[in-house]
Design an enzyme around this catalytic site. Sequence first.
Site, PDB file in Angstrom:
ATOM      1  N   CYS A  68       5.131 -10.225   3.969  1.00  0.00           N
ATOM      2  CA  CYS A  68       5.833 -11.321   3.292  1.00  0.00           C
ATOM      3  C   CYS A  68       7.260 -10.843   3.060  1.00  0.00           C
ATOM      4  CB  CYS A  68       5.127 -11.766   2.004  1.00  0.00           C
ATOM      5  SG  CYS A  68       5.172 -10.628   0.611  1.00  0.00           S
ATOM      6  N   HIS A 101      -4.475   9.860   2.193  1.00  0.00           N
ATOM      7  CA  HIS A 101      -4.957  10.096   0.830  1.00  0.00           C
ATOM      8  C   HIS A 101      -5.741   8.934   0.233  1.00  0.00           C
ATOM      9  CE1 HIS A 101      -1.688  13.358  -0.073  1.00  0.00           C
ATOM     10  NE2 HIS A 101      -2.437  13.643   0.990  1.00  0.00           N
TER      11      HIS A 101
END
Length: 147
Positions: A68, A101
């Site tokens: 967006c 991670h």
Amino acid sequence: MSKPTVALAADHAGFELKNLLRDELKAEGYDVLDLGTNSSDSVDYPDFGRQLGQTVAAGKAAFGVAVCGSGIGISIAANRVTGCRAALVHDATSARLCREHNDANVLALGARLIGIETARDCLKAFLATPFAGGRHQRRVDKLDQPA
């Protein structure tokens, strides 16, 4: 070895960048599921973020790309779906770390904030980086627990 399916979704502000990334993914041999929008006419980013989150969480695509204007709204919408882990990134390092991670499965980009070359670098790093597991797994497991 076939490449995973990548779903893409964008609002009107992200329409152009989504299409560029879609074409690059196809050229690289990825199966692509384009969830729209399909023009630059104004639409609501929550509708597209939610649909993308649901698509990835349901296993219809291994990864997603949400775009967006800022990347913020569509990533919030996607993250409302349990099983979707959308990460808003601004460079290849954050794209790599969100996979390594956090086992992010949706890459969120702000079309009005980063250029096409940075977006390409982010996408490449995101798709090339495996989840490290280990000490990170228990943290990722907590992301899907009820609040």
